[in-house]
Design a protein around this motif. Structure first.
Motif: not given
Length: 449
Positions: A241-242, A252-255, A274-276, A308-309
Motif C-alpha cells: 500500500a501507498f 516519492g511515488l515515482d520511486v 495506492v490512495a490519495g 511503503v513510504a
C-alpha cells in the motif's frame, strides 16, 4: 542552482521536563503546596488548514483538543470551514470558531486549504474570549495562525510541523517576521528535524514533542470500494500500500513505480494499492482508490502486508508510519531523519529503511521485510517468492529480546504522554503552576477516537 548556505542559529539548550531551578515556585521544595482544587485552562487551538482535507496537522489539533477536554480543560478550535461528521465521530465535538471559507494555496511542496481573510475573525476572537493562552500550529502559514502573531492577546505557544532545510522562504521569514515571532513565548517542534529548521532559520529554540497518536476502534473502519477485496485470502501477495498525493514529487511515488519491475520479478503475485488525491499514470494491475476517508485509510492499512513510504523530503514526523505499524503492517520507508526517529526501536524488526530515491535499495528493503514478515503468519498465507528475493543489507539484523518495541512506540506517542508534555510547555508560559494543571481527581487517559 546553488543551494542556500546554512543559517547559523543559537545552540540547542536541552529542556528536560523537570530541571531544578526551572520549576514554578509552587513546585520547588519548601514552597507552598498548590490548592486542592486546581483551575482548568481555557485554551485556544489554531489550525490554519481546513478540516475537510485530511492532514497530519488537522488530526493533531483535534486529538490534542480531545485530550485536553478529557482532562477538564475548555478548548476552542479556530480554523477554516467546519469539521466533517467523520472527524466529529472520531474526536468528539470541540467548540469550533470558523475563520471562513478555505482556498487552495501552494505551500511546502503541497497544496494547503487555508483562509486568507481571517484577520477580523482572529482579532474579534482574541478580544472577546477569555483565553489563558493560544496554541497556534504552523504559525508562519498564511491564514489564522499568522494572524494571531499579528494581533495582541494572551500568551502564544507555537508548534512547527514542517521540516524544510535550506528553505529560502524560512530564512526570509526569520528576518522579516522577527517582530511577529516575538509573540511566541514557547515553541514546540514535532521532531528533531523540524527543530533544526526552527533553530537555523528562525533563531528560536523549540522543545521536541511528537504528534499524538490514538488508533480508532475497529467499529469506525469503513469498507473500501468494491474494486478489490480487503482482507480476502484470494491474493497470493504480497499486498503493498501507498498513501499520499499521487502527483506530488516529495511523496516519492515515482520511486515505487521505478521499483515495480524488480518487485514483480521477485513476487509475481504482488498487489499494489495506492490512495490519495491527484492523478498520474500507474503500472498495469495497480489499484487506485483516489482520496479516501480516515476510516478507509485505517482499513487499507489493516489490509496490507507492507506499507511503503518512499518520500523524498520535507517530512517532519511520519504519523502514517505509526498508523501502519499499529495496524500490523511491516513498514518499508525512505531513510528520512524524521522517519528513522519516529520508528525508533521498531526498526529492523517491524520497519526497514532504504536510501531515499533509490529504487534498487527499495527492492532490497522490501525483500528483507517480506522475508521476515513478523506478523504475516497471523495476517495472511506465506508469500510465494523467488530464491533471490531476500537479500539482507547492512544493519538489517533482527534485534534480540522478547519485548515488542511496538508497545514502547505506542506508549511514546500516546496522547496521555504527548498531552502531558504539551501541558508542561503551557505551564512554562503561565504565571502559576496551578493554572496549567487539570482539576484534582481527573484521570490521565488517552482519547480513543
Amino acid at each position: 542552482m546553488v543551494p542556500d548556505p546554512p543559517v547559523v542559529g543559537p545552540p540547542h539548550v536541552p529542556r528536560p521536563p523537570e530541571v531544578e531551578g526551572s520549576r514554578p515556585e509552587t513546585e520547588r521544595p519548601g514552597a507552598a503546596a498548590p490548592p486542592d482544587v486546581l483551575r482548568p485552562l481555557h485554551v485556544g487551538l489554531v489550525c490554519p488548514y481546513a478540516f475537510d482535507t485530511p492532514g497530519g496537522v488537522q488530526n493533531h489539533v483535534l486529538g490534542l483538543a480531545a485530550w485536553l477536554g478529557s482532562q477538564g480543560h475548555r478548548v476552542q478550535v479556530l480554523a477554516p470551514g467546519r469539521i466533517p461528521p467523520e472527524l466529529h465521530r472520531r474526536y468528539g465535538c470541540p467548540e469550533v470558531v470558523s475563520t471562513g471559507r478555505a482556498h487552495p494555496v501552494a505551500y511546502n511542496g503541497s497544496v494547503a486549504r487555508v483562509s486568507l481573510a481571517a484577520g477580523r475573525t482572529v482579532r474579534r476572537w482574541l478580544a472577546e474570549e477569555d483565553l489563558d493562552l493560544v496554541h497556534v500550529h504552523e504559525p508562519l502559514t498564511p491564514g489564522a495562525s499568522l494572524q494571531v502573531l499579528r494581533s495582541p492577546g494572551p500568551p502564544v505557544v507555537a508548534t512547527f510541523h514542517t521540516a524544510t532545510p535550506r528553505s529560502r522562504g524560512m530564512q526570509l521569514a526569520g528576518r522579516v517576521m522577527a517582530g511577529r515571532l516575538a509573540r511566541v513565548e514557547a515553541a514546540i517542534a514535532v521532531s528533531e528535524a523540524a527543530r533544526r529548521v526552527v533553530v537555523e532559520h528562525l533563531g528560536l529554540d523549540a522543545t521536541v514533542i511528537g504528534n499524538g497518536f490514538a488508533p480508532g476502534p475497529d467499529a469506525d473502519r469503513e469498507r473500501l470500494p468494491g474494486v478489490w477485496r480487503p482482507g480476502g485470502l484470494d491474493v497470493p501477495g504480497p499486498r503493498i500500500a501507498f498513501l499520499g498525493r499521487l502527483d506530488e514529487p516529495r511523496k516519492g511515488l515515482d520511486v515505487l513505480i521505478a521499483a515495480w519491475p524488480g518487485v514483480r520479478a521477485r513476487w509475481p503475485g504482488a498487489t499494489v494499492v495506492v490512495a490519495g488525491s491527484g492523478s498520474r499514470r500507474l503500472p498495469a494491475g495497480w489499484t487506485e482508490l483516489g482520496a479516501i476517508s480516515d476510516g478507509e485509510r485505517a482499513r487499507l492499512l489493516d489490509w496490507c502486508d507492507v506499507f511503503v513510504a518512499p518520500h523524498r523530503d520535507r517530512e517532519s514526523f511520519g504519523l502514517v508510519l505509526l498508523e501502519a505499524l499499529s495496524a500490523g503492517a511491516v513498514v518499508v520507508a525512505a531513510d528520512l531523519p524524521a522517519f528513522v526517529d519516529v520508528v525508533g526501536e521498531a526498526a529492523d524488526r517491524h520497519a526497514h529503511f532504504f536510501r531515499r530515491g533509490d529504487a534498487a535499495d527499495l527492492i532490497r528493503a522490501l525483500g528483507v521485510a517480506l522475508g521476515r514478515g513478523a506478523d504475516r503468519a497471523r495476517r495472511h498465507a506465506p508469500i510465494p517468492q523467488t530464491a533471490d528475493a531476500v537479500r539482507p543489507g547492512p544493519g538489517d539484523a533482527v534485534r534480540s529480546g522478547a519485548d515488542d518495541p511496538l508497545a514502547a512506540l505506542r506508549a511514546r506517542y500516546d496522547w496521555s504522554t504527548i498531552g502531558a508534555q504539551v501541558l508542561q510547555v503551557y505551564r512554562g508560559v503561565l504565571p502559576t503552576a496551578s493554572a496549567a494543571t487539570a482539576p484534582t481527581g481527573q484521570a490521565a487517559t488517552s482519547p480513543r477516537p
